[in-house]
Design a protein around this motif. Sequence first.
Motif, PDB file in Angstrom:
ATOM      1  N   LEU A 161      16.955  -9.599   0.982  1.00 18.45           N
ATOM      2  CA  LEU A 161      17.980  -9.266   1.963  1.00 18.45           C
ATOM      3  C   LEU A 161      17.300  -9.127   3.316  1.00 18.45           C
ATOM      4  O   LEU A 161      16.319  -8.390   3.446  1.00 18.45           O
ATOM      5  N   VAL A 162      17.797  -9.834   4.310  1.00 17.06           N
ATOM      6  CA  VAL A 162      17.138  -9.865   5.616  1.00 17.06           C
ATOM      7  C   VAL A 162      18.019  -9.187   6.655  1.00 17.06           C
ATOM      8  O   VAL A 162      19.230  -9.458   6.734  1.00 17.06           O
ATOM      9  N   TYR A 163      17.397  -8.318   7.438  1.00 16.14           N
ATOM     10  CA  TYR A 163      18.117  -7.486   8.402  1.00 16.14           C
ATOM     11  C   TYR A 163      17.686  -7.829   9.841  1.00 16.14           C
ATOM     12  O   TYR A 163      16.539  -8.172  10.093  1.00 16.14           O
ATOM     13  N   ARG A 164      18.652  -7.739  10.744  1.00 18.37           N
ATOM     14  CA  ARG A 164      18.420  -7.863  12.195  1.00 18.37           C
ATOM     15  C   ARG A 164      17.858  -9.218  12.590  1.00 18.37           C
ATOM     16  O   ARG A 164      17.130  -9.337  13.571  1.00 18.37           O
TER      17      ARG A 164
ATOM     18  N   ILE B  61       8.037  -8.492   7.837  1.00 18.70           N
ATOM     19  CA  ILE B  61       8.476  -8.718   6.452  1.00 18.70           C
ATOM     20  C   ILE B  61       8.645  -7.384   5.738  1.00 18.70           C
ATOM     21  O   ILE B  61       9.569  -7.197   4.940  1.00 18.70           O
ATOM     22  N   GLU B  62       7.766  -6.420   6.029  1.00 20.90           N
ATOM     23  CA  GLU B  62       7.884  -5.101   5.378  1.00 20.90           C
ATOM     24  C   GLU B  62       9.078  -4.317   5.890  1.00 20.90           C
ATOM     25  O   GLU B  62       9.693  -3.546   5.152  1.00 20.90           O
ATOM     26  N   THR B  63       9.432  -4.484   7.164  1.00 18.47           N
ATOM     27  CA  THR B  63      10.473  -3.647   7.767  1.00 18.47           C
ATOM     28  C   THR B  63      11.842  -4.317   7.849  1.00 18.47           C
ATOM     29  O   THR B  63      12.864  -3.625   7.942  1.00 18.47           O
ATOM     30  N   LYS B  64      11.895  -5.642   7.807  1.00 17.73           N
ATOM     31  CA  LYS B  64      13.162  -6.340   7.978  1.00 17.73           C
ATOM     32  C   LYS B  64      13.638  -7.056   6.711  1.00 17.73           C
ATOM     33  O   LYS B  64      14.689  -7.703   6.729  1.00 17.73           O
ATOM     34  N   VAL B  65      12.868  -6.951   5.638  1.00 17.92           N
ATOM     35  CA  VAL B  65      13.218  -7.638   4.388  1.00 17.92           C
ATOM     36  C   VAL B  65      13.306  -6.607   3.267  1.00 17.92           C
ATOM     37  O   VAL B  65      12.384  -5.811   3.052  1.00 17.92           O
ATOM     38  N   GLY B  66      14.434  -6.613   2.559  1.00 14.24           N
ATOM     39  CA  GLY B  66      14.612  -5.774   1.383  1.00 14.24           C
ATOM     40  C   GLY B  66      14.709  -6.640   0.144  1.00 14.24           C
ATOM     41  O   GLY B  66      14.779  -7.881   0.234  1.00 14.24           O
ATOM     42  N   TYR B  67      14.725  -6.010  -1.020  1.00 11.85           N
ATOM     43  CA  TYR B  67      14.683  -6.751  -2.273  1.00 11.85           C
ATOM     44  C   TYR B  67      15.810  -6.293  -3.182  1.00 11.85           C
ATOM     45  O   TYR B  67      16.131  -5.105  -3.250  1.00 11.85           O
TER      46      TYR B  67
ATOM     47  N   ASP C 292       6.501 -19.299   9.615  1.00 15.03           N
ATOM     48  CA  ASP C 292       6.509 -20.479  10.481  1.00 15.03           C
ATOM     49  C   ASP C 292       7.886 -20.758  11.057  1.00 15.03           C
ATOM     50  O   ASP C 292       8.001 -21.158  12.223  1.00 15.03           O
ATOM     51  N   GLY C 293       8.941 -20.541  10.248  1.00  9.70           N
ATOM     52  CA  GLY C 293      10.276 -20.880  10.710  1.00  9.70           C
ATOM     53  C   GLY C 293      10.929 -19.819  11.566  1.00  9.70           C
ATOM     54  O   GLY C 293      11.689 -20.138  12.485  1.00  9.70           O
ATOM     55  N   MET C 294      10.632 -18.550  11.282  1.00  9.30           N
ATOM     56  CA  MET C 294      11.304 -17.459  11.990  1.00  9.30           C
ATOM     57  C   MET C 294      10.365 -16.576  12.798  1.00  9.30           C
ATOM     58  O   MET C 294      10.812 -15.653  13.474  1.00  9.30           O
ATOM     59  N   GLY C 295       9.075 -16.854  12.696  1.00 13.01           N
ATOM     60  CA  GLY C 295       8.116 -16.114  13.511  1.00 13.01           C
ATOM     61  C   GLY C 295       7.873 -14.688  13.065  1.00 13.01           C
ATOM     62  O   GLY C 295       7.429 -13.848  13.860  1.00 13.01           O
ATOM     63  N   LEU C 296       8.129 -14.374  11.790  1.00 13.81           N
ATOM     64  CA  LEU C 296       7.919 -13.011  11.307  1.00 13.81           C
ATOM     65  C   LEU C 296       6.463 -12.787  10.922  1.00 13.81           C
ATOM     66  O   LEU C 296       5.826 -13.666  10.330  1.00 13.81           O
TER      67      LEU C 296
ATOM     68  N   GLU D 182       0.822  -1.211   0.000  1.00 11.19           N
ATOM     69  CA  GLU D 182       0.000   0.000   0.000  1.00 11.19           C
ATOM     70  C   GLU D 182       0.858   1.264   0.000  1.00 11.19           C
ATOM     71  O   GLU D 182       0.558   2.235  -0.708  1.00 11.19           O
ATOM     72  N   LYS D 183       1.931   1.248   0.780  1.00 11.98           N
ATOM     73  CA  LYS D 183       2.805   2.420   0.870  1.00 11.98           C
ATOM     74  C   LYS D 183       3.383   2.782  -0.493  1.00 11.98           C
ATOM     75  O   LYS D 183       3.441   3.959  -0.864  1.00 11.98           O
ATOM     76  N   ASN D 184       3.791   1.779  -1.273  1.00 12.78           N
ATOM     77  CA  ASN D 184       4.381   2.031  -2.590  1.00 12.78           C
ATOM     78  C   ASN D 184       3.349   2.554  -3.574  1.00 12.78           C
ATOM     79  O   ASN D 184       3.647   3.412  -4.408  1.00 12.78           O
ATOM     80  N   VAL D 185       2.112   2.047  -3.479  1.00  9.69           N
ATOM     81  CA  VAL D 185       1.043   2.538  -4.353  1.00  9.69           C
ATOM     82  C   VAL D 185       0.763   4.008  -4.063  1.00  9.69           C
ATOM     83  O   VAL D 185       0.633   4.828  -4.980  1.00  9.69           O
ATOM     84  N   LEU D 186       0.670   4.367  -2.784  1.00  7.48           N
ATOM     85  CA  LEU D 186       0.415   5.759  -2.401  1.00  7.48           C
ATOM     86  C   LEU D 186       1.520   6.687  -2.889  1.00  7.48           C
ATOM     87  O   LEU D 186       1.255   7.809  -3.341  1.00  7.48           O
ATOM     88  N   GLU D 187       2.747   6.210  -2.831  1.00  6.24           N
ATOM     89  CA  GLU D 187       3.880   7.030  -3.281  1.00  6.24           C
ATOM     90  C   GLU D 187       3.805   7.271  -4.783  1.00  6.24           C
ATOM     91  O   GLU D 187       4.035   8.380  -5.270  1.00  6.24           O
TER      92      GLU D 187
END
Length: 386
Positions: free
Chosen positions: A238-241, A318-324, A309-313, A114-119
């Motif tokens: 890309l996964v952070y933290r 997923i929106e804040t800790k995963v980049g592409y 299921d594996g990491m509890g995200l 949604e954030k990307n559509v609004l932008e």
Amino acid sequence: MNVKEFRPYLFSGDIRDIVSPPFDTITVEQEKKLRSAKYNITALSLPEYGNSGITLQKLINKWITEGVIYQHDKDIILILKQVFYINKEAITRYGIISLVEIDDMLKAHENTFEKNVLERKKVMKELNGEPEPIFVVVPDNGFDKMIRRYSNNLEKVYEFEEPSGVENYIYFLDDPDKINKLKETLRNDRGIVADGHHRTQAIIDLKKESGDIFWNYAMAYITSIYDNGLMIGGVDRLVYRINFEENLPKLRNLFDITVDRAIMDDDEIRVYSKGIFYRLVAKQFAIDETFGSGPLISTEIINKILFRDGMGLNNNDIETKVGYIYNTTDAINAVDMHECDFAVIVPPWKKDVFLKMVLEGSVFPQKSTYFYPKIPSGIAIYLKPS
């Protein structure tokens, strides 16, 4: 699918200083270089909102007044020929840039943020137009052959090479009979949005909110999915933290995990962490519990079995800790340079599998596919008549 000719706005300067990659694929280093050019398309497609006091509408009007951009005097369809190299073999792809009607014959295959559509809505609403085309593929095996024939009798208008090595040649088709034949060829075809889902949804929203018929059409690059020059890769994560190794005990309950020396040529998901490639194959019970029957999508397995299921995200994680990222070498380098904690390497798509799933109604998670070569922004702009 209904396509039509239009009168694009074009830049009057050196095309090499004007074009850029699509806005959502530009790296930080590329952005700095592109913004250093006086009239680069990124000023419109990726605006900087600061204290300058100039809006996109004021900027585009200024550029028109100064002759930086101008409207072509004929209704045309642009033909784009791209040449690139794989293992020193030259590959050529043909497509067109035209308008395409936003209706049931144009199908999106990915969800959106949604954030990307609004932008994107903000950019296009302020600009009163579309600064770059969406990318559409059609399941037509003769469309590219027709474009090749037409371009043989046309003079090149633009020619430039991208930093990635892709050579671009642009021709203007203004012959009404040939344009009508192109339109008729595509009329009964379903168009599939390959790239530009957020822009497409933004146009749909603007159409609903304003009722303005201008938003009935999107500027689009259209090519055949069967063209040998169309490639469909996966989009790496890309996964952070998050520490991947700490999650391995739980992940081994859900996946068969083996260690590889490098990425192998297969359809399996891999994680790269601390110099090691882990090959992940979801166990059947995990697939059955999560999906039941039906075709499997790698990114669904990543989101629902690996991340959830594996990491509890959750979705917010997923929106804040995963980049592409769109290049696997860059993804590996990001891990090695400690720019992220680990990378998930997504396998490429087989065209027949992709096409079958989309035409059967599958909708993929965000950032599931990467169609390339991309279409440079800045070749043409579609603006609302003043």
